[in-house]
Design a protein around this motif. Structure first.
Motif, mmCIF file in Angstrom:
data_model
loop_
_atom_site.group_PDB
_atom_site.id
_atom_site.type_symbol
_atom_site.label_atom_id
_atom_site.label_comp_id
_atom_site.label_asym_id
_atom_site.label_seq_id
_atom_site.Cartn_x
_atom_site.Cartn_y
_atom_site.Cartn_z
ATOM 1 N N ILE A 314 -39.318 63.941 -9.839
ATOM 2 C CA ILE A 314 -40.026 64.649 -8.760
ATOM 3 C C ILE A 314 -41.449 64.100 -8.551
ATOM 4 C CG2 ILE A 314 -40.644 66.945 -7.866
ATOM 5 C CD1 ILE A 314 -37.660 66.579 -8.397
ATOM 6 N N TYR A 315 -42.046 63.623 -9.643
ATOM 7 C CA TYR A 315 -43.357 62.988 -9.490
ATOM 8 C C TYR A 315 -43.257 61.794 -8.552
ATOM 9 C CZ TYR A 315 -46.863 64.913 -12.590
ATOM 10 O OH TYR A 315 -47.822 65.697 -13.136
ATOM 11 N N LEU A 316 -42.217 60.978 -8.804
ATOM 12 C CA LEU A 316 -42.007 59.777 -7.988
ATOM 13 C C LEU A 316 -41.771 60.153 -6.524
ATOM 14 C CD1 LEU A 316 -41.295 56.712 -7.590
ATOM 15 C CD2 LEU A 316 -38.930 57.370 -8.087
ATOM 16 N N THR A 317 -40.857 61.091 -6.289
ATOM 17 C CA THR A 317 -40.529 61.412 -4.895
ATOM 18 C C THR A 317 -41.724 62.075 -4.193
ATOM 19 O OG1 THR A 317 -39.485 63.509 -5.548
ATOM 20 C CG2 THR A 317 -38.045 61.582 -5.333
ATOM 21 N N THR A 318 -42.521 62.811 -4.962
ATOM 22 C CA THR A 318 -43.732 63.414 -4.377
ATOM 23 C C THR A 318 -44.693 62.312 -3.919
ATOM 24 O OG1 THR A 318 -43.526 65.386 -5.761
ATOM 25 C CG2 THR A 318 -45.712 64.919 -4.857
ATOM 26 N N GLN A 319 -44.880 61.317 -4.782
ATOM 27 C CA GLN A 319 -45.790 60.217 -4.432
ATOM 28 C C GLN A 319 -45.282 59.447 -3.217
ATOM 29 O OE1 GLN A 319 -46.045 58.172 -8.209
ATOM 30 N NE2 GLN A 319 -47.846 59.314 -8.801
ATOM 31 N N VAL A 320 -43.969 59.211 -3.193
ATOM 32 C CA VAL A 320 -43.407 58.492 -2.043
ATOM 33 C C VAL A 320 -43.638 59.295 -0.768
ATOM 34 C CG1 VAL A 320 -41.287 57.639 -0.964
ATOM 35 C CG2 VAL A 320 -41.663 57.257 -3.411
ATOM 36 N N MET A 321 -43.367 60.588 -0.832
ATOM 37 C CA MET A 321 -43.487 61.385 0.387
ATOM 38 C C MET A 321 -44.947 61.613 0.785
ATOM 39 S SD MET A 321 -40.507 61.280 1.308
ATOM 40 C CE MET A 321 -40.894 61.976 2.919
ATOM 41 N N LEU A 322 -45.857 61.610 -0.200
ATOM 42 C CA LEU A 322 -47.282 61.661 0.163
ATOM 43 C C LEU A 322 -47.649 60.396 0.944
ATOM 44 C CD1 LEU A 322 -49.133 63.094 -2.976
ATOM 45 C CD2 LEU A 322 -49.272 64.004 -0.652
ATOM 46 N N SER A 323 -47.127 59.261 0.510
ATOM 47 C CA SER A 323 -47.408 58.007 1.225
ATOM 48 C C SER A 323 -46.807 58.037 2.623
ATOM 49 C CB SER A 323 -46.820 56.800 0.473
ATOM 50 O OG SER A 323 -47.311 56.738 -0.827
ATOM 51 N N VAL A 324 -45.571 58.514 2.701
ATOM 52 C CA VAL A 324 -44.883 58.525 4.001
ATOM 53 C C VAL A 324 -45.583 59.488 4.971
ATOM 54 C CG1 VAL A 324 -42.725 59.179 5.153
ATOM 55 C CG2 VAL A 324 -42.654 57.754 3.088
ATOM 56 N N LEU A 325 -45.872 60.702 4.505
ATOM 57 C CA LEU A 325 -46.562 61.654 5.388
ATOM 58 C C LEU A 325 -47.951 61.134 5.742
ATOM 59 C CD1 LEU A 325 -45.643 65.093 3.716
ATOM 60 C CD2 LEU A 325 -44.645 64.104 5.798
ATOM 61 N N GLY A 326 -48.578 60.499 4.774
ATOM 62 C CA GLY A 326 -49.938 59.981 4.985
ATOM 63 C C GLY A 326 -50.005 58.928 6.074
ATOM 64 N N MET A 327 -48.906 58.195 6.264
ATOM 65 C CA MET A 327 -48.955 57.171 7.316
ATOM 66 C C MET A 327 -48.316 57.683 8.615
ATOM 67 S SD MET A 327 -46.140 54.278 6.589
ATOM 68 C CE MET A 327 -44.435 54.584 7.053
#
Ligand code: XUL
Ligand code: CO
Length: 435
Positions: A314-327
């Motif tokens: 979940i840490y990994l998917t959170t980081q990925v989705m923070l990047s995706v939402l961030g862009m």
């Protein structure tokens, strides 16, 4: 119609459900930051793993049960697999898929024959796409399995191999376009070296760039509108691959005048093989406005090769989705599960558990990332950390309008700067509050 998987259509049942064949978090129609989960996550399935991976390893043959597959190289067998695959997409509710030319149709005695077989199979894909509404996220050419590519394809020392690769990519681009593919990926499987004793690196890179320029020209010629993606990976199969990480890819593209034509497809296990976190690779790509798509998997960090496991962290998917939402979200790209079951998970139903787990892990990552953004403390902290730059001098430097002379004058006069804590532990605790 035949039914190949004895599994119902997977539904969202919520976090309390104990049904292993249900989503606990992926609720396709639930809205987050104004878009549905389905629109945010854009899940894709990899044809090579779902339909073609026998789960063999260097010490033993395949274990995967594929009762629908007669094991032959026939076009009929290849066509039959397509129906099985679309049943899988329908039952999992995965909207997109990706393929290599040689996954979907056999490589036969000549490029001509292989192209003909590909056309026959593509007809079935077209029909199935129409029937189900599923879409091709990206297509690609397999330039790494056949023995001719053992010393590279677009970086081969042999011109005949290079021309074969060009012909193969041309055809793969055409079928990708024909299937309405949203993008086209280049993963340089064998573009690298085993030893520099036999390698003219500069010449190989020049050839690779010429190859990609021809691809760009052909893309324009046929009117293919989707982006090209490059997928970084540092090693395996070669000792050193030229597209070793995001930064190396961006530099190569920039050096050869290709940057405007390419985005990156970032894969977690490739990032970790490169000695980076996935977040690092995503951040480098997004910083250059080149984060196009994601191969969603993870690796076993205790071993040094590409294990292509399903993402459950979940840490990994959170980081990925923070990047995706961030862009601002994925545009043409998606979250393609370039992941395979373990060799021990050989039953067809394991394909479902694997994908359901990955989808739920990303749904949780999405919800958590959105909550962190809504809370705002993380973002505000980072903003504040740089607040000394929000000053006339800071903006002068950022605009490239200052000089060492000016800065020296200030440095000689100012008192010791009051440096604030980076607060890593505080921030790690903050993130944990959301997980
Ligand atoms: C290999 C890999 C490829 C690419 C497509 O490690 O990731 O499957 O995604 O060629
Ligand atoms: Co990949």
């Amino acid at each position: 119609m035949n039914e190949y998987f004895k599994v119902p259509k997977i539904k969202y049942e919520g976090p309390k459900s104990k049904n292993p064949l249900a989503f606990k978090h992926y609720n396709p129609t639930e809205k987050i930051e104004g878009k549905t989960m389905r629109e945010h996550l854009r899940f894709g399935a990899a044809y090579w793993h779902v339909m073609r991976n026998s789960l063999s390893d260097p010490f033993g043959g395949g274990t995967a049960q594929m009762p629908w597959d007669d094991g032959s190289d026939s076009v009929a067998n290849a066509q039959k697999r397509v129906g099985v695959f679309f049943e899988f997409l329908e039952k999992t509710g995965i909207d997109y898929y990706c393929f290599h030319d040689r996954d979907i149709a056999p490589e036969l005695g000549s490029l001509k024959e292989s192209n003909k077989a590909l056309d026959e199979v593509v007809k079935v894909f077209k029909k199935e796409q129409k029937r189900t509404g599923k879409k091709l996220l990206w297509g690609t050419a397999c330039l790494f399995s056949h023995a001719r590519f053992s010393q590279g394809a677009a970086t081969s020392p042999n011109l005949g191999v290079y021309t074969h690769a060009a012909g193969q990519v041309k055809k793969a681009m055409e079928v990708t376009k024909e299937l309405g593919g949203l993008g086209y990926t280049f993963w340089g499987g064998r573009e690298g070296y085993s030893t520099l004793w036999n390698t003219d690196m500069k010449r190989e890179l020049d050839h690779l760039a010429a190859f990609l320029h021809m691809a760009v020209d052909y893309k324009k010629e046929i009117g293919f509108k989707g982006p090209f993606y490059i997928e970084p990976k540092p090693k395996e199969p070669t000792t050193h691959q030229y597209d070793s990480d995001s930064a190396a890819c961006l530099n190569f593209l920039r050096e050869y005048g290709l940057l405007e034509h390419f985005q990156l497809n970032i894969e977690t296990n490739h990032a970790t093989l490169a000695g980076h976190t996935m977040l690092h690779e995503l951040t480098v790509a997004a910083g250059a406005k080149r984060l196009g798509s994601i191969d969603a998997n993870c690796g076993n960090e205790l071993i040094g090769w590409d294990t292509d496991q399903f993402p459950t962290n979940i840490y990994l998917t959170t980081q990925v989705m923070l990047s995706v939402l961030g862009m601002g979200g994925l545009k043409t790209g998606g979250l393609n599960f370039d992941a395979k079951r373990r060799r021990e998970s050989h039953e067809p139903i394991d394909l479902f558990y694997a994908h359901i787990g990955g989808m739920d892990a990303f749904a949780r990552g999405l919800k958590i990332a959105a909550a962190i953004r809504k809370d705002g403390r993380l973002e505000k902290f980072v903003e504040k950390r740089y607040s000394t730059w929000d000053s006339p001098l800071g903006s002068k430097i950022e605009k490239g309008k200052s000089s060492f002379k000016e800065l020296e004058k200030i440095a000689l006069e100012q008192s010791e700067p009051d440096l604030a804590s980076g607060r890593q532990e505080f921030l790690e605790n903050l993130i944990n509050d959301f997980i």
